[in-house]
Design a protein around this motif. Structure first.
Motif, PDB file in Angstrom:
ATOM      1  N   ARG A 346      18.323  -7.946  -5.425  1.00  0.00           N
ATOM      2  CA  ARG A 346      18.173  -6.622  -4.457  1.00  0.00           C
ATOM      3  C   ARG A 346      17.994  -5.465  -5.634  1.00  0.00           C
ATOM      4  NH1 ARG A 346      22.712  -4.935  -0.004  1.00  0.00           N
ATOM      5  NH2 ARG A 346      21.985  -2.895   0.295  1.00  0.00           N
ATOM      6  N   GLY A 347      18.740  -5.364  -6.718  1.00  0.00           N
ATOM      7  CA  GLY A 347      18.632  -4.225  -7.556  1.00  0.00           C
ATOM      8  C   GLY A 347      17.102  -3.904  -7.859  1.00  0.00           C
ATOM      9  N   ALA A 348      16.356  -4.881  -8.445  1.00  0.00           N
ATOM     10  CA  ALA A 348      14.878  -4.911  -8.705  1.00  0.00           C
ATOM     11  C   ALA A 348      14.065  -4.167  -7.403  1.00  0.00           C
ATOM     12  CB  ALA A 348      14.067  -5.948  -9.113  1.00  0.00           C
ATOM     13  N   LEU A 349      14.421  -4.676  -6.096  1.00  0.00           N
ATOM     14  CA  LEU A 349      13.529  -4.054  -5.052  1.00  0.00           C
ATOM     15  C   LEU A 349      14.235  -2.615  -4.825  1.00  0.00           C
ATOM     16  CD1 LEU A 349      13.602  -7.245  -2.858  1.00  0.00           C
ATOM     17  CD2 LEU A 349      11.667  -6.331  -4.223  1.00  0.00           C
ATOM     18  N   GLU A 350      15.313  -2.381  -5.229  1.00  0.00           N
ATOM     19  CA  GLU A 350      16.010  -1.142  -4.898  1.00  0.00           C
ATOM     20  C   GLU A 350      15.036  -0.070  -5.844  1.00  0.00           C
ATOM     21  OE1 GLU A 350      20.150  -1.279  -5.348  1.00  0.00           O
ATOM     22  OE2 GLU A 350      20.636  -1.678  -3.266  1.00  0.00           O
ATOM     23  N   GLY A 351      14.872  -0.512  -7.276  1.00  0.00           N
ATOM     24  CA  GLY A 351      14.294   0.478  -7.996  1.00  0.00           C
ATOM     25  C   GLY A 351      12.843   0.606  -7.381  1.00  0.00           C
ATOM     26  N   VAL A 352      12.073  -0.506  -6.801  1.00  0.00           N
ATOM     27  CA  VAL A 352      10.769  -0.289  -6.400  1.00  0.00           C
ATOM     28  C   VAL A 352      10.879   1.023  -5.302  1.00  0.00           C
ATOM     29  CG1 VAL A 352       8.807  -1.401  -5.208  1.00  0.00           C
ATOM     30  CG2 VAL A 352      10.015  -2.376  -7.051  1.00  0.00           C
ATOM     31  N   ALA A 353      11.872   0.391  -4.428  1.00  0.00           N
ATOM     32  CA  ALA A 353      12.030   1.481  -3.160  1.00  0.00           C
ATOM     33  C   ALA A 353      12.240   2.779  -3.066  1.00  0.00           C
ATOM     34  CB  ALA A 353      13.182   0.926  -2.176  1.00  0.00           C
ATOM     35  N   ARG A 354      12.965   3.038  -4.622  1.00  0.00           N
ATOM     36  CA  ARG A 354      12.970   4.473  -4.809  1.00  0.00           C
ATOM     37  C   ARG A 354      11.672   5.249  -5.423  1.00  0.00           C
ATOM     38  NH1 ARG A 354      17.918   1.942  -7.290  1.00  0.00           N
ATOM     39  NH2 ARG A 354      19.601   2.496  -6.094  1.00  0.00           N
ATOM     40  N   HIS A 355      11.153   4.391  -6.042  1.00  0.00           N
ATOM     41  CA  HIS A 355       9.692   4.954  -6.540  1.00  0.00           C
ATOM     42  C   HIS A 355       8.894   5.360  -5.305  1.00  0.00           C
ATOM     43  CE1 HIS A 355       9.718   4.753 -10.773  1.00  0.00           C
ATOM     44  NE2 HIS A 355      10.257   3.663 -10.782  1.00  0.00           N
ATOM     45  N   TYR A 356       8.785   4.326  -4.388  1.00  0.00           N
ATOM     46  CA  TYR A 356       8.065   4.514  -3.095  1.00  0.00           C
ATOM     47  C   TYR A 356       8.714   5.579  -2.462  1.00  0.00           C
ATOM     48  CZ  TYR A 356       5.586   3.274   1.271  1.00  0.00           C
ATOM     49  OH  TYR A 356       4.834   3.372   2.500  1.00  0.00           O
ATOM     50  N   ALA A 357       9.804   5.743  -2.211  1.00  0.00           N
ATOM     51  CA  ALA A 357      10.544   6.998  -1.361  1.00  0.00           C
ATOM     52  C   ALA A 357      10.408   8.158  -1.964  1.00  0.00           C
ATOM     53  CB  ALA A 357      12.083   6.462  -1.247  1.00  0.00           C
ATOM     54  N   ALA A 358      10.198   8.363  -3.193  1.00  0.00           N
ATOM     55  CA  ALA A 358       9.843   9.571  -3.791  1.00  0.00           C
ATOM     56  C   ALA A 358       8.557  10.045  -4.079  1.00  0.00           C
ATOM     57  CB  ALA A 358      10.507   9.603  -5.266  1.00  0.00           C
ATOM     58  N   ALA A 359       7.684   9.283  -3.577  1.00  0.00           N
ATOM     59  CA  ALA A 359       6.220   9.576  -3.730  1.00  0.00           C
ATOM     60  C   ALA A 359       5.475  10.002  -2.337  1.00  0.00           C
ATOM     61  CB  ALA A 359       5.436   8.209  -4.076  1.00  0.00           C
ATOM     62  N   ARG A 360       4.804  10.993  -2.838  1.00  0.00           N
ATOM     63  CA  ARG A 360       4.060  11.621  -1.349  1.00  0.00           C
ATOM     64  C   ARG A 360       2.978  10.751  -1.157  1.00  0.00           C
ATOM     65  NH1 ARG A 360       3.207  13.530   3.317  1.00  0.00           N
ATOM     66  NH2 ARG A 360       1.346  14.893   3.509  1.00  0.00           N
ATOM     67  N   ASN A 361       2.088  10.107  -2.046  1.00  0.00           N
ATOM     68  CA  ASN A 361       0.801   9.371  -1.755  1.00  0.00           C
ATOM     69  C   ASN A 361       1.052   8.138  -2.388  1.00  0.00           C
ATOM     70  OD1 ASN A 361      -0.254  11.668  -0.069  1.00  0.00           O
ATOM     71  ND2 ASN A 361      -0.755  12.581  -2.027  1.00  0.00           N
ATOM     72  N   THR A 362       0.986   6.814  -1.697  1.00  0.00           N
ATOM     73  CA  THR A 362       1.074   5.649  -2.373  1.00  0.00           C
ATOM     74  C   THR A 362      -0.105   4.963  -1.904  1.00  0.00           C
ATOM     75  OG1 THR A 362       3.682   5.782  -2.217  1.00  0.00           O
ATOM     76  CG2 THR A 362       2.220   3.676  -2.375  1.00  0.00           C
ATOM     77  N   LEU A 363      -0.767   4.194  -3.039  1.00  0.00           N
ATOM     78  CA  LEU A 363      -1.777   3.218  -2.764  1.00  0.00           C
ATOM     79  C   LEU A 363      -1.175   1.762  -2.687  1.00  0.00           C
ATOM     80  CD1 LEU A 363      -4.480   4.369  -5.353  1.00  0.00           C
ATOM     81  CD2 LEU A 363      -4.384   5.037  -2.905  1.00  0.00           C
ATOM     82  N   GLY A 364      -1.472   0.917  -1.623  1.00  0.00           N
ATOM     83  CA  GLY A 364      -1.316  -0.492  -1.754  1.00  0.00           C
ATOM     84  C   GLY A 364      -2.535  -1.408  -2.147  1.00  0.00           C
ATOM     85  N   ILE A 365      -2.550  -1.893  -3.321  1.00  0.00           N
ATOM     86  CA  ILE A 365      -3.653  -2.846  -3.966  1.00  0.00           C
ATOM     87  C   ILE A 365      -3.357  -4.114  -3.818  1.00  0.00           C
ATOM     88  CG2 ILE A 365      -5.135  -3.100  -5.890  1.00  0.00           C
ATOM     89  CD1 ILE A 365      -4.490  -0.191  -6.492  1.00  0.00           C
ATOM     90  N   TYR A 366      -4.154  -5.256  -3.284  1.00  0.00           N
ATOM     91  CA  TYR A 366      -3.801  -6.454  -3.284  1.00  0.00           C
ATOM     92  C   TYR A 366      -4.995  -7.314  -3.588  1.00  0.00           C
ATOM     93  CZ  TYR A 366      -5.433  -6.688   1.387  1.00  0.00           C
ATOM     94  OH  TYR A 366      -6.264  -6.521   2.744  1.00  0.00           O
ATOM     95  N   GLY A 367      -4.852  -8.478  -3.821  1.00  0.00           N
ATOM     96  CA  GLY A 367      -5.826  -9.691  -4.194  1.00  0.00           C
ATOM     97  C   GLY A 367      -5.637 -10.776  -3.564  1.00  0.00           C
ATOM     98  N   MET A 368      -6.081 -11.967  -3.986  1.00  0.00           N
ATOM     99  CA  MET A 368      -5.884 -13.161  -3.184  1.00  0.00           C
ATOM    100  C   MET A 368      -4.430 -13.863  -3.395  1.00  0.00           C
ATOM    101  SD  MET A 368      -9.761 -14.938  -3.876  1.00  0.00           S
ATOM    102  CE  MET A 368      -9.757 -14.355  -5.482  1.00  0.00           C
ATOM    103  N   GLY A 369      -3.534 -13.073  -4.325  1.00  0.00           N
ATOM    104  CA  GLY A 369      -2.244 -13.511  -4.410  1.00  0.00           C
ATOM    105  C   GLY A 369      -1.708 -13.023  -2.870  1.00  0.00           C
ATOM    106  N   LEU A 370      -2.180 -12.355  -2.023  1.00  0.00           N
ATOM    107  CA  LEU A 370      -1.735 -12.359  -0.776  1.00  0.00           C
ATOM    108  C   LEU A 370      -2.440 -12.942   0.282  1.00  0.00           C
ATOM    109  CD1 LEU A 370       0.092  -9.891  -1.906  1.00  0.00           C
ATOM    110  CD2 LEU A 370      -0.765  -8.472  -0.060  1.00  0.00           C
ATOM    111  N   THR A 371      -3.659 -13.246   0.175  1.00  0.00           N
ATOM    112  CA  THR A 371      -4.740 -13.749   1.261  1.00  0.00           C
ATOM    113  C   THR A 371      -4.632 -15.263   1.266  1.00  0.00           C
ATOM    114  OG1 THR A 371      -6.549 -13.776   0.074  1.00  0.00           O
ATOM    115  CG2 THR A 371      -6.048 -11.716   1.217  1.00  0.00           C
ATOM    116  N   GLN A 372      -4.541 -16.074   0.127  1.00  0.00           N
ATOM    117  CA  GLN A 372      -4.693 -17.399   0.040  1.00  0.00           C
ATOM    118  C   GLN A 372      -3.399 -18.228   0.323  1.00  0.00           C
ATOM    119  OE1 GLN A 372      -6.849 -18.045  -3.687  1.00  0.00           O
ATOM    120  NE2 GLN A 372      -8.839 -18.187  -2.342  1.00  0.00           N
ATOM    121  N   HIS A 373      -2.792 -17.931   1.339  1.00  0.00           N
ATOM    122  CA  HIS A 373      -1.294 -18.674   1.871  1.00  0.00           C
ATOM    123  C   HIS A 373      -1.439 -18.801   3.125  1.00  0.00           C
ATOM    124  CE1 HIS A 373       0.942 -17.951  -1.793  1.00  0.00           C
ATOM    125  NE2 HIS A 373       0.457 -16.551  -1.754  1.00  0.00           N
ATOM    126  N   ARG A 374      -0.757 -19.896   3.747  1.00  0.00           N
ATOM    127  CA  ARG A 374      -0.846 -20.301   5.041  1.00  0.00           C
ATOM    128  C   ARG A 374      -0.299 -18.801   5.940  1.00  0.00           C
ATOM    129  NH1 ARG A 374      -2.367 -24.096   8.087  1.00  0.00           N
ATOM    130  NH2 ARG A 374      -0.497 -24.724   9.104  1.00  0.00           N
TER     131      ARG A 374
END
Length: 762
Positions: A346-374
């Motif tokens: 949870r602590g690691a995810l809280e760190g990510v969430a703080r960065h995201y919450a502080a940013a005005r503009n965020t890019l979400g980049i992804y590859g086949m690590g997301l798409t090649q699952h059930r």
């Protein structure tokens, strides 16, 4: 016996002198080093040719050297001095060639003239082009259209792809699978439901304005290295770049820009990823649910305190649908389950969430690590929902960015290479060419493989590609492939699919995109679309490898004229003589995207195909951008890793390959040299299973469906990845992947989560 592997951690950066040395090595190996080096200066440049490798965007103005290590390898591979002429094929039977490794087949060089397999001699022998077309057309006329598959790799231009889909539909079928079926089809299904478009919303300009970048399941340094330019510039501005990947990917940690002399001389590498989270295979869904839950909770707490909210409520109310159901579903997942499934605290995810919450503009980049699952479609939709919470779709510096693989896989889809008739302007095609297009859904890649195995498919055309290697279920597929009535391969080099062939087999060698394409009206230009929906002109600059080669449009037209009745509304010869006529037809088919096509493709940097979601116009069923409630944290609910001997295998690519093309046996960024016959394992799993580095093992698919699947003689390599996970190379590990183990809606093979047992060999 597999080659012995040398393994040592790689401590250098991506880019830098390592890339320069790798480039020099392949230029020397492929021959024509001087002229190929000169050709590289025209790669991805205005008036030059577009890279035949990945689909990453081409900036304007371009860098001095607008190519990466892998793009240079692809160019050298195409411009090799080696040739496979009739004498070569006369010396070697097909059975003899089958014994060669995949690397050696393509290393043998460029095919020089059309060939037909002779079953008496078991050799490919020369055949005249017109005789090949006549015979192929005769066979097509004897077959049912539903029994024929027209596959396209991501290599063909928009012009060739448009002609190919028209050939198939005039013949009477929508059996038009393509390489997207095996990688980003999950994107093509998810994004229309969530945003109303099948592609990403990010352009290169957005990287300049982003102040947070999230990367999920994308090995940038190996699969789209030119993106490192944009990431490096963002990192030097202090933008947090947060990476989620089960494997440690050294190439994304530090980067030296080969175009920057100061960095090259001073070895001034810059850290790219400010945070690198090693989640479990398929743990992205759970990680994103955790981040969303934190944002929801923090927003509620802030509003209760009378502070500014964290969520973009104006955007949510004006532009989205389904928020309340989404929020309720997120809150139902407890933290113990989120941590267990994601592999992150949870602590690691809280760190990510703080960065995201502080940013005005965020890019979400992804590859086949997301798409090649059930649950690949749902995982992509989860990333969209995360971005929607703070209005990060449809404004500058923000958006979703699926990183496509092959150079024109997105473009060919946009000119209707698809098995789904509802995505095609069939009525308009019917009006233009005076026929009733087929309305029955065609076969995607997985379905086509199943029909080959069952015997219902009788012929397969491949416009590029290597399906025998890239498809799952190899041990069932290869014997069935040999029972096909006909296989026709439009190709530049020899690969495994040309040797595992049907009763009738043709090799039809085509021009490379880098070669001059001379037709009746003069040298021709083609076009393709990059990952940011930008369409570019591409003109060949080198003399063809053989005077007997034909262009892909010319080959498609030759088959069409032999297989189809004459059509007064369609002059195939005129189209081959002048590709402007093909572009005029594309523009007439869908002017919203392609009006004034032939002029606009020459604009510096190309032209962007219309993307309504970038303008916050949502062409969805609800008329809004849709939150999709996460029903489960499991990306692969059918993979149960309850047995301590079962590991979750992730298939990966090295930085010395592109798709099924293997340039060499070294994976520099992972420190693996000399062989690809390896399984990377967590040291704790190795100890628990009684294994040591250099042990040889067999991987056995841990599924019970009556089919035995294994890959033998792999060397164990200790590697930094989560306990319970392992990794092996694609396509070598494809025999472990059941055909039915695919994304539920998109049918993308779930190659990033294969349950396996590890058995030590004597």
């Amino acid at each position: 016996m597999a080659k012995k592997v040398a393994h040592a951690d790689y401590h250098g950066p991506s880019g830098g002198w390592g890339s320069v040395r790798a480039l020099g090595a392949i230029l020397r190996r492929e021959g024509n080093a001087g002229s190929t080096a000169l050709a590289l200066r025209r790669q991805n440049k205005h008036g030059g040719f577009m890279c035949v490798s990945c689909a990453w965007a081409k900036p304007s103005p371009p860098h001095v050297f607008e190519f990466c290590e892998n793009g240079a390898k692809a160019t050298a591979w195409d411009l090799t001095s080696e040739r496979i002429d009739p004498a070569f094929l006369q010396r070697h039977s097909v059975t003899e060639l089958e014994a060669l490794p995949d690397h050696d087949l393509e290393q043998a060089g460029r095919l020089t003239e059309p060939m037909r397999w002779n079953p008496v001699t078991d050799r490919y022998e020369p055949v005249a082009w017109e005789e090949a077309f006549r015979h192929i057309g005769q066979e097509l006329k004897a077959l049912s259209p539903d029994s024929v598959v027209f596959y396209a790799s991501g290599r063909p231009s928009n012009e060739a792809a448009y002609m190919y889909q028209l050939l198939a539909r005039l013949y009477g079928t929508n059996n038009l699978p393509d390489s997207s079926n095996m990688c980003h089809e999950s994107t093509s299904v998810a994004l229309p439901k969530s945003l109303g478009v099948p592609v990403g919303t990010v352009t290169l300009e957005d990287f300049e304005k982003a102040d947070c970048i999230l990367i999920f399941g994308q090995n940038t340094a190996s699969n789209s290295p030119r993106m490192l330019h944009q990431l490096d510039e963002a990192a030097r501005r202090g933008v947090p770049i947060i990476n989620f990947n089960p494997l440690r990917e050294r190439g994304l940690e530090r980067f030296i820009n080969p175009q920057n002399p100061a960095q090259m001389v001073a070895t001034g590498s810059k850290r790219i990823a400010s945070e690198d989270h090693r989640l479990r295979a398929g743990g992205d869904m759970a990680a994103m649910v955790g981040i969303c839950r934190l944002l929801l909770d923090w927003d509620e707490e802030a509003r209760q305190r009378g502070e500014a909210p964290l969520l973009d409520w104006a955007f949510i109310r004006a532009h989205t649908h389904g928020f309340e159901a989404f929020a309720d579903a997120v809150r139902r997942h407890d933290w113990a389950a989120i941590e267990r499934r994601s592999g992150l605290t949870r602590g690691a995810l809280e760190g990510v969430a703080r960065h995201y919450a502080a940013a005005r503009n965020t890019l979400g980049i992804y590859g086949m690590g997301l798409t090649q699952h059930r649950m690949g479609v749902e995982t992509v939709q989860m990333l969209v929902s995360l971005l929607l919470l703070r209005g990060n779709i449809g404004r500058a510096g923000a958006g979703i960015c699926p990183v496509r693989g092959h150079s024109n896989v997105q473009g060919q889809r946009a000119v209707w290479i698809t098995e789904k008739p509802e995505l095609v302007p069939l009525h308009r095609l019917g009006e233009m060419f005076g026929f009733d297009p087929p309305r029955k859904k065609g076969l995607d890649s997985v379905e086509a493989a199943g029909k080959v195995i069952s015997g219902e498919v009788r012929a397969v055309f491949q416009l590029g590609g290597n399906l025998v290697r890239s498809l799952p279920e190899r041990r069932l597929l290869e014997p069935a492939w040999r029972r096909l009535r006909m296989t026709v391969m439009v190709t530049t080099k020899l690969n495994r699919s040309h040797l595992v062939h049907g009763e009738i087999a043709y090799l039809l060698p085509c021009l490379s995109r880098i070669e001059i394409d001379r037709q009746a009206s003069g040298p021709q230009t083609v076009s393709m679309e990059d990952s940011t929906s930008c369409i570019h002109a591409s003109r060949g600059i080198r003399e063809p490898a053989s005077p007997h080669l034909r262009s892909e449009p010319a080959i498609i037209a030759g088959i069409a004229k032999a297989a189809l009745p004459s059509n007064p509304r369609l002059d195939w010869n005129a189209w081959v003589g002048n590709y402007d006529l093909v572009r005029q037809a594309i523009a007439a088919t869908y002017p919203e995207w392609y009006a004034d096509y032939s002029r606009r493709m020459w604009e510096p940097g190309g032209f962007h195909r219309a993307n309504p979601a970038r303008e916050r116009e949502w062409r969805t069923e609800t008329g809004r951008a849709n939150f999709v409630a996460p029903e489960s944290l499991e990306a692969d609910p059918d993979v149960r890793i309850a047995d301590g001997e079962v590991l979750n295998l992730i298939t990966v690519r090295s930085n010395d390959q592109f798709n099924t093309t293997i340039y060499g046996y070294d994976d520099r960024f992972r420190g693996i040299h000399g062989s690809r016959d390896v399984v990377m394992m967590n040291p704790e799993d190795m100890q628990r299973l009684g294994l040591q580095a250099t042990d040889r093992v067999t991987l056995i698919a841990a599924v019970q469906d009556g089919v035995h699947r294994d890959v033998q003689d792999l060397q164990v390599v200790p590697f930094e990845l989560p306990a319970g996970c392992a990794a092996g190379y694609y396509p070598e590990c494809n025999p472990l992947l059941p055909l039915w183990h695919h994304a539920k809606e998109s049918h993308v093979p779930a190659a990033k989560s294969i349950p396996v047992r590890v058995v030590r060999q004597a």
